[in-house]
Design an enzyme around this catalytic site. Structure first.
Site, short mmCIF file in Angstrom:
data_model
loop_
_atom_site.label_atom_id
_atom_site.label_comp_id
_atom_site.label_asym_id
_atom_site.label_seq_id
_atom_site.Cartn_x
_atom_site.Cartn_y
_atom_site.Cartn_z
N GLY A 156 -23.17 12.76 -77.83
CA GLY A 156 -24.16 13.83 -77.69
C GLY A 156 -23.89 14.75 -76.52
CB SER A 216 -21.84 19.62 -76.74
OG SER A 216 -23.18 19.48 -77.11
CB SER A 217 -16.61 16.47 -77.61
OG SER A 217 -17.02 15.92 -78.85
CG ASP A 229 -24.72 21.69 -78.41
OD1 ASP A 229 -25.73 21.53 -77.69
OD2 ASP A 229 -24.49 21.01 -79.42
CE1 TYR A 244 -31.59 19.25 -85.49
CE2 TYR A 244 -30.85 20.12 -87.60
CZ TYR A 244 -31.09 20.29 -86.25
OH TYR A 244 -30.85 21.50 -85.66
#
Length: 389
Positions: free
Chosen positions: A126, A128-129, A173, A223
């Site tokens: 989590g 955000s690579s 992100d 989600y």
């Protein structure tokens, strides 16, 4: 840590291509201090870039083809910029393909390149690579070919690349990966993309992420369901209060007043969103006043809301937060990200970190039979060119 990463990436590049790279780019992952599930509800978020990064090394190639090597995956691919760009079964390459497609669609002219990259961002935690990969890669091509692209547009094109891959993410992100500043958080208005920086000098505190090391399969369906429930909630509020354009225009009292017109779930989701938007504003005030205790209290409140009202937590995350709540040295803790697994973000008084890490790791292993992963993070700069002195 990052010095080693940079040296290893540059060494690999030289051994592979027999020359020094022309450009070296550093692109960070991100955390979100507060403001969860708010980006798609027209609210505010409060992210920051961190000192976990991807390092890219670039050169112009003398060929039509471009070669991209992911050192950590021991994998590579070649792409001809004259060929149509399509999705591949090799997922990581799609983020790169998506960026190239965005550049082409916007009419930017560039030729072939060679690129290698390596990372200290833990994948799947989590942080955000994927945003760091998109934005860092795009920034590198921009620098290599001197393309006129503003930082905000790097973020927006990175987001579009991720949409092309098939992930309908908000802007947070990519925005924080590109626009981050050391010891600053960014308050982003998700409706207008206006932003402002607030000091985040956690001098007496450490930012530590405890990774639950679980991912529950509910994530995607839940989600989408939450988004639909929020849309239903705001539609009811608009029909009762004509001045309301989005949740940020609502008060808790207004949500309470239409409770009987909503299903229980829609009511709880709507109430959480209105409270969370307010918490982001309060968190900015707390940071401006150097009041870390109040910030921590808001983080605990967010977790409670995410767990009970938004219902995106899980037993593992709740156990971590509940355990840390009993520790006086932990001023704030909450789940970070979509939920159903992933990390908690925690503010811990300096001098107590190792004791708390050891205690929580032991209790977590006893409770779930799972090893806790732990990441110490600092707030760092956004995507930038590395100048080798």
């Amino acid at each position: 840590m990052n010095d080693i990463l940079i040296n290893n990436t540059v060494t690999f590049f030289k051994e592979t291509f027999g020359a020094e790279p022309q450009k070296i780019v550093l692109s960070p992952g991100r955390i979100n201090i507060i403001g969860e599930h708010i980006d798609y509800n027209d609210g505010y978020v409060l992210p920051a870039a961190i000192d976990k990064i991807i390092c890219f090394a670039f050169e112009k190639s003398k060929a039509k083809t471009s070669r991209v090597i992911a050192i950590d995956l021991n994998d590579e691919f070649e792409i001809n910029l004259n060929d149509p760009i399509e999705l591949s079964d090799n997922v990581w390459t799609n983020y790169v393909r998506g960026v190239i497609l965005q550049l082409q669609n916007k009419g930017f002219k560039f030729e072939g390149f060679n690129c290698v990259f390596s990372s200290t961002i833990p994948v799947g935690s989590g942080l955000s690579s994927s945003a760091a990969l998109e934005c860092g890669f795009l920034f590198g091509v921009k620098e290599l070919y001197n393309l006129d692209i503003k930082p905000v547009d790097v973020a927006l094109m990175g987001q579009s690349a991720e949409h092309w891959v098939g992930i309908n993410c908000g802007i947070m992100d990519q925005f924080s990966s590109v626009m981050g500043l050391e010891n600053k958080v960014i308050k982003i208005d998700c409706r207008t993309l206006e932003y402002e920086y607030h000091n985040a000098d956690f001098n007496e505190y450490s930012l530590i992420l405890f990774d639950s090391n679980v991912k529950h399969s509910l994530m995607t369906s839940a989600y989408n369901q939450r988004r639909e429930q929020c849309e239903e909630g705001i539609a009811i509020l608009k029909s009762n209060f004509p001045e309301v354009k989005s949740f940020r225009d609502c008060t808790e009292e207004q949500v309470q007043s239409v409770k009987d017109k909503m299903s229980e779930d829609v009511f709880k989701r709507s109430l959480f969103v209105v409270k969370e938007i307010k918490r982001v504003i309060q968190a900015c005030q707390a940071l401006d006043n150097g009041d870390i205790q109040t910030l921590g209290k808001l983080m605990y409140e967010t977790h409670e809301g995410l767990s009970k009202d938004y219902e995106v937590s899980c037993p593992e995350l709740d156990m971590i937060v509940d355990t840390l709540k009993t520790e006086e040295a932990v001023v704030g803790s909450r789940l970070m990200g979509g939920g159903f697994g992933g990390c908690t973000i925690n503010l811990i008084k300096k001098g107590h970190e190792e004791r708390i890490k050891a205690k929580l790791s032991g209790l977590y292993l006893d409770a779930f039979g799972i090893e806790l992963k732990i990441y110490d993070v600092k707030i760092g700069n956004g995507t930038s060119l590395y100048i080798n002195n």
